[in-house]
Design a protein around this motif. Structure first.
Motif, mmCIF file in Angstrom:
data_model
loop_
_atom_site.group_PDB
_atom_site.id
_atom_site.type_symbol
_atom_site.label_atom_id
_atom_site.label_comp_id
_atom_site.label_asym_id
_atom_site.label_seq_id
_atom_site.Cartn_x
_atom_site.Cartn_y
_atom_site.Cartn_z
ATOM 1 N N VAL A 120 18.383 -39.873 27.758
ATOM 2 C CA VAL A 120 18.473 -38.332 27.396
ATOM 3 C C VAL A 120 19.593 -37.681 28.399
ATOM 4 O O VAL A 120 20.062 -36.916 27.837
ATOM 5 C CB VAL A 120 16.850 -37.793 27.417
ATOM 6 N N GLU A 121 19.320 -38.131 29.623
ATOM 7 C CA GLU A 121 20.118 -37.398 30.796
ATOM 8 C C GLU A 121 21.643 -37.481 30.148
ATOM 9 O O GLU A 121 22.482 -36.280 30.352
ATOM 10 C CB GLU A 121 19.763 -37.795 31.878
ATOM 11 N N GLU A 122 22.234 -38.654 30.058
ATOM 12 C CA GLU A 122 23.465 -38.810 29.854
ATOM 13 C C GLU A 122 23.750 -37.997 28.564
ATOM 14 O O GLU A 122 25.035 -37.780 28.184
ATOM 15 C CB GLU A 122 23.963 -40.195 29.760
ATOM 16 N N ILE A 123 23.004 -37.946 27.447
ATOM 17 C CA ILE A 123 23.234 -37.089 26.393
ATOM 18 C C ILE A 123 23.378 -35.753 26.657
ATOM 19 O O ILE A 123 24.345 -35.003 26.217
ATOM 20 C CB ILE A 123 22.347 -37.454 25.408
ATOM 21 N N ALA A 130 24.712 -39.081 21.029
ATOM 22 C CA ALA A 130 23.561 -40.106 20.964
ATOM 23 C C ALA A 130 24.075 -41.329 20.197
ATOM 24 O O ALA A 130 24.053 -42.536 20.595
ATOM 25 C CB ALA A 130 22.358 -39.661 20.501
ATOM 26 N N LEU A 131 24.488 -40.939 19.086
ATOM 27 C CA LEU A 131 25.090 -42.158 18.282
ATOM 28 C C LEU A 131 26.085 -42.722 18.797
ATOM 29 O O LEU A 131 26.158 -44.230 18.673
ATOM 30 C CB LEU A 131 25.589 -41.519 16.646
ATOM 31 N N GLU A 132 27.353 -42.328 19.328
ATOM 32 C CA GLU A 132 28.097 -42.921 20.182
ATOM 33 C C GLU A 132 27.724 -43.981 21.020
ATOM 34 O O GLU A 132 27.988 -45.056 21.287
ATOM 35 C CB GLU A 132 29.092 -41.902 20.707
ATOM 36 N N ARG A 133 26.783 -43.505 21.941
ATOM 37 C CA ARG A 133 26.159 -44.481 22.971
ATOM 38 C C ARG A 133 25.308 -45.399 22.453
ATOM 39 O O ARG A 133 25.188 -46.532 23.020
ATOM 40 C CB ARG A 133 25.336 -43.380 24.187
ATOM 41 N N MET A 134 24.466 -45.148 21.459
ATOM 42 C CA MET A 134 23.584 -46.025 20.774
ATOM 43 C C MET A 134 24.295 -47.163 20.295
ATOM 44 O O MET A 134 23.888 -48.226 20.230
ATOM 45 C CB MET A 134 22.574 -45.272 19.840
ATOM 46 N N ALA A 135 25.344 -46.775 19.385
ATOM 47 C CA ALA A 135 26.106 -47.783 18.849
ATOM 48 C C ALA A 135 26.775 -48.941 19.914
ATOM 49 O O ALA A 135 26.753 -50.327 19.761
ATOM 50 C CB ALA A 135 27.140 -47.324 18.120
ATOM 51 N N GLN A 136 27.138 -48.223 21.051
ATOM 52 C CA GLN A 136 27.734 -49.072 22.131
ATOM 53 C C GLN A 136 26.617 -49.910 23.196
ATOM 54 O O GLN A 136 27.019 -51.107 23.344
ATOM 55 C CB GLN A 136 28.653 -48.243 23.051
ATOM 56 N N GLY A 146 26.510 -30.610 27.887
ATOM 57 C CA GLY A 146 26.656 -29.412 28.774
ATOM 58 C C GLY A 146 25.682 -28.480 28.746
ATOM 59 O O GLY A 146 25.602 -27.356 28.846
ATOM 60 N N ILE A 147 24.575 -28.944 28.407
ATOM 61 C CA ILE A 147 23.186 -28.479 28.334
ATOM 62 C C ILE A 147 22.104 -28.879 29.411
ATOM 63 O O ILE A 147 22.329 -29.962 30.134
ATOM 64 C CB ILE A 147 22.518 -28.193 26.846
ATOM 65 N N SER A 148 21.136 -28.140 29.602
ATOM 66 C CA SER A 148 19.952 -28.604 30.548
ATOM 67 C C SER A 148 19.115 -29.546 29.887
ATOM 68 O O SER A 148 18.766 -29.464 28.512
ATOM 69 C CB SER A 148 19.402 -27.352 31.160
ATOM 70 N N ARG A 149 18.241 -30.204 30.802
ATOM 71 C CA ARG A 149 17.268 -31.148 30.027
ATOM 72 C C ARG A 149 16.313 -30.386 29.345
ATOM 73 O O ARG A 149 15.645 -30.584 28.402
ATOM 74 C CB ARG A 149 16.643 -31.792 31.572
#
Length: 211
Positions: free
Chosen positions: A36-39, A22-28, A44-47
């Motif tokens: 949530v889905e991309e995280i 999440a931090l990597e994507r939120m920073a970018q 490699g886990i389910s929703r």
């Protein structure tokens, strides 16, 4: 067969992986454009399993900001300890890195994202967020050698976040400002903040409102 039982260590590892992703994507991309889905897919886990860690996206967002705080403090300390930098250069480099967080792996919310998060946090969660925010900026002041009383923490928080929000608001949310001058304006703001901190560091009082 899919694994149905996880040890405490497994869960802690997965939780940390979710926050790190999440931090990597939120920073970018910012919090608004991080899903949530991309995280959970990246880990490699389910929703369904994701929501056993974080009941809402907002819970993940605040935990991500808490998670990055020690990294931010360590970065500030490293700048203060760098013999190649003056005190002022270290402060300015730190603030510049935060203003351009997407280039430095630091998540910073836009004005819209702050408003969205505020609307969705419970009063209790909002209070915790404010307390942790005050702790972060207070510790930064101490790292910079500035006395961290309540008034000074509030001033430093507002000045710093104003510069960060401004940088991300031009031109999308502030269309009548001049985008070509945005970087110069951010630099001016950072220099002004450094001026203020330097006065406080040297024992001068912060400016007070006129009665």
């Amino acid at each position: 067969m899919p694994k149905v039982a996880y040890s405490d260590a497994d869960r802690e590892r997965i939780r940390t992986a979710l926050i790190t992703a999440a931090l990597e994507r939120m920073a970018q991309k910012g919090t608004q454009h991080t899903t949530v889905e991309e995280i959970y897919r990246s880990v490699g886990i389910s929703r369904t399993f994701f929501y056993t860690f974080f009941p809402t996206k907002e819970d993940l967002i605040v935990e991500t900001f808490y998670f990055q705080q020690p990294r931010i403090l360590a970065y500030a300390q490293s700048l203060m300890d760098d013999p190649a930098l003056s005190w002022r250069e270290g402060v300015c480099q730190f603030l510049m890195s935060c203003c351009y967080g997407e280039q430095n792996g630091i998540a910073v919310m836009t004005l819209e994202e702050q408003q969205m998060l505020f609307r969705r946090l419970s009063p209790e969660s909002y209070q915790v967020f404010r307390e942790k925010q005050a702790s972060l900026f207070g510790t930064l002041l101490k790292i910079f050698g500035v006395t961290a009383d309540r008034e000074t923490i509030g001033l430093f928080t507002n000045l710093s976040l104003t510069a960060m929000v401004f940088r991300r608001a031009v031109p999308e949310n502030l269309p009548f400002l001049v985008p070509e001058a945005a970087d110069a304006a951010v630099k001016f703001q950072i220099e002004a903040i450094a001026d203020c901190l330097e006065r406080l560091k040297n024992g001068q009082s912060a400016p007070k409102d006129k009665e």
